[in-house]
Write a protein that holds these residues in place. Sequence first.
Motif, PDB file in Angstrom:
ATOM      1  N   ASN A  59       0.828  -1.209   0.000  1.00 25.46           N
ATOM      2  CA  ASN A  59       0.000   0.000   0.000  1.00 25.46           C
ATOM      3  C   ASN A  59       0.857   1.252   0.000  1.00 25.46           C
ATOM      4  O   ASN A  59       0.523   2.259  -0.634  1.00 25.46           O
ATOM      5  N   ALA A  60       1.996   1.201   0.714  1.00 24.60           N
ATOM      6  CA  ALA A  60       2.904   2.350   0.735  1.00 24.60           C
ATOM      7  C   ALA A  60       3.547   2.568  -0.629  1.00 24.60           C
ATOM      8  O   ALA A  60       3.746   3.704  -1.068  1.00 24.60           O
ATOM      9  N   ILE A  61       3.861   1.469  -1.316  1.00 22.72           N
ATOM     10  CA  ILE A  61       4.480   1.565  -2.650  1.00 22.72           C
ATOM     11  C   ILE A  61       3.483   2.098  -3.665  1.00 22.72           C
ATOM     12  O   ILE A  61       3.797   2.981  -4.474  1.00 22.72           O
ATOM     13  N   THR A  62       2.257   1.560  -3.637  1.00 20.51           N
ATOM     14  CA  THR A  62       1.266   1.933  -4.647  1.00 20.51           C
ATOM     15  C   THR A  62       0.556   3.235  -4.322  1.00 20.51           C
ATOM     16  O   THR A  62      -0.033   3.861  -5.196  1.00 20.51           O
ATOM     17  N   GLY A  63       0.590   3.641  -3.028  1.00 19.55           N
ATOM     18  CA  GLY A  63      -0.123   4.843  -2.627  1.00 19.55           C
ATOM     19  C   GLY A  63      -1.620   4.639  -2.577  1.00 19.55           C
ATOM     20  O   GLY A  63      -2.398   5.595  -2.614  1.00 19.55           O
ATOM     21  N   GLN A  64      -2.081   3.354  -2.502  1.00 22.67           N
ATOM     22  CA  GLN A  64      -3.500   3.053  -2.431  1.00 22.67           C
ATOM     23  C   GLN A  64      -3.722   1.871  -1.505  1.00 22.67           C
ATOM     24  O   GLN A  64      -2.780   1.165  -1.153  1.00 22.67           O
ATOM     25  N   GLU A  65      -4.992   1.650  -1.144  1.00 21.55           N
ATOM     26  CA  GLU A  65      -5.331   0.492  -0.320  1.00 21.55           C
ATOM     27  C   GLU A  65      -5.473  -0.727  -1.234  1.00 21.55           C
ATOM     28  O   GLU A  65      -6.565  -1.250  -1.450  1.00 21.55           O
ATOM     29  N   THR A  66      -4.347  -1.170  -1.762  1.00 24.07           N
ATOM     30  CA  THR A  66      -4.348  -2.309  -2.684  1.00 24.07           C
ATOM     31  C   THR A  66      -4.598  -3.616  -1.949  1.00 24.07           C
ATOM     32  O   THR A  66      -5.358  -4.470  -2.390  1.00 24.07           O
ATOM     33  N   GLY A 122       6.059   5.904   5.825  1.00 27.31           N
ATOM     34  CA  GLY A 122       6.655   6.161   4.521  1.00 27.31           C
ATOM     35  C   GLY A 122       8.155   6.330   4.579  1.00 27.31           C
ATOM     36  O   GLY A 122       8.824   6.472   3.540  1.00 27.31           O
ATOM     37  N   GLN A 123       8.719   6.297   5.790  1.00 28.95           N
ATOM     38  CA  GLN A 123      10.164   6.442   5.946  1.00 28.95           C
ATOM     39  C   GLN A 123      10.889   5.322   5.189  1.00 28.95           C
ATOM     40  O   GLN A 123      10.583   4.147   5.332  1.00 28.95           O
ATOM     41  N   GLY A 124      11.867   5.689   4.374  1.00 26.46           N
ATOM     42  CA  GLY A 124      12.700   4.718   3.690  1.00 26.46           C
ATOM     43  C   GLY A 124      12.113   4.128   2.425  1.00 26.46           C
ATOM     44  O   GLY A 124      12.801   3.407   1.699  1.00 26.46           O
TER      45      GLY A 124
END
Length: 389
Positions: free
Chosen positions: A25-32, A145-147
């Motif tokens: 979800n952090a990579i895609t920026g969505q609730e995948t 979102g750190q790192g």
Amino acid sequence: MKGRESKPHIGIFGRRNNGKSSLINAITGQETAIVDATAGTTTDPVKKSIEIFGIGPAVVIDTAGIDDEGAIGQKRIQKSLDVLKTIDFAILVITAHEFEEPEQMLADQFKAYEIPYIVVNNKSDLAGRQEVTDTQFLEVSAKTGQGVPEMLAELVRKMPPSAYISHSLLGDIIGEDDTVLLVTPIDTEAPEGRLILPQVQMIRDILDNNAVAVVLKEDKVAGWLQRNPAPKLVVTDSQMFGRVARDVPENIPLTGFSVVLAHHKGDFEHYIAGTPYIDKLQDGDHVLMLESCTHLTSCEDIGRGKLPRWIQKHTGKELHFDFVSGLDQLPDIEKYAMVIQCGGCMITRKQILNRLKPAVDRGIPVSNYGMVIAYMNGIFDRAVKPFLP
């Protein structure tokens, strides 16, 4: 635009509750992916298409925890391990710097499949036990979102260019303003109102090379050749090899759509070596047919109908054929005398190579639909010649 078959596939692995789904979800920026504190929330692998700067379109796959429990848990683990055959890159997610037996097992699997990978220590915003190992970790917090940007930069750095740089199907053979004749029969297998994917891919590739694509049915080939200058290359549907070979003079290079794909993304060297084994098949031998897409079949289906009949007729032997579609688990490979793979227009090169690896490792001959058809039509050398040094 890349289809899913040409995008690099990235698998995310680790124990339950290590934050794999949160990281996606952090990579895609969505609730995948569904995120929950309950262990084992992710059951089947979940795929999501994303864009990664420096790579382009990619497919990220979330997997079940490698430490799942119980009979169902073991099936989930097996599904996670099956993903290894389909990916170009892996992210191994740990927490509290714990890198123990489950992680080492995954790392060993990555190496066995020659999959580059990175190890991510997720939840780095939380205090945790520090394990002393020789493994290099990337510190990431999916929550804050750190790192994450640094992790993606490392992914881009380690991703093999062959996984995302698109290579031309015919670029080594044709040049600007060359004419390529594409023979595309319209039969019961042709989808209503459109062309099949390999034909579309070939047209696009010819245009990308600033060449000229001429598309026609098999009954128009002889007349077109009489009225026009000789083309640089003729590419035919493999089912028409016999007829088209008679209509196309020997001085004009001729190959098939499936042979082009075999060279582009298949195990071409092993295909060339394995194809002549058709003549060595014996009564009672088992042949495994690998289709890499799923579709409704008919009596005229090439992989399940026509090709097995042609092989039986060519060899004069009583053979047993098994069929596996998509990327389903392969049966016991040891019982097969030969394995024949389709062109693979719907999957990546890495997926084809991994699919064939069990047979290749055991010395079982492998081939490709189009190359087998060319061989049985007596034009095998002619069909592969355009791709040989």
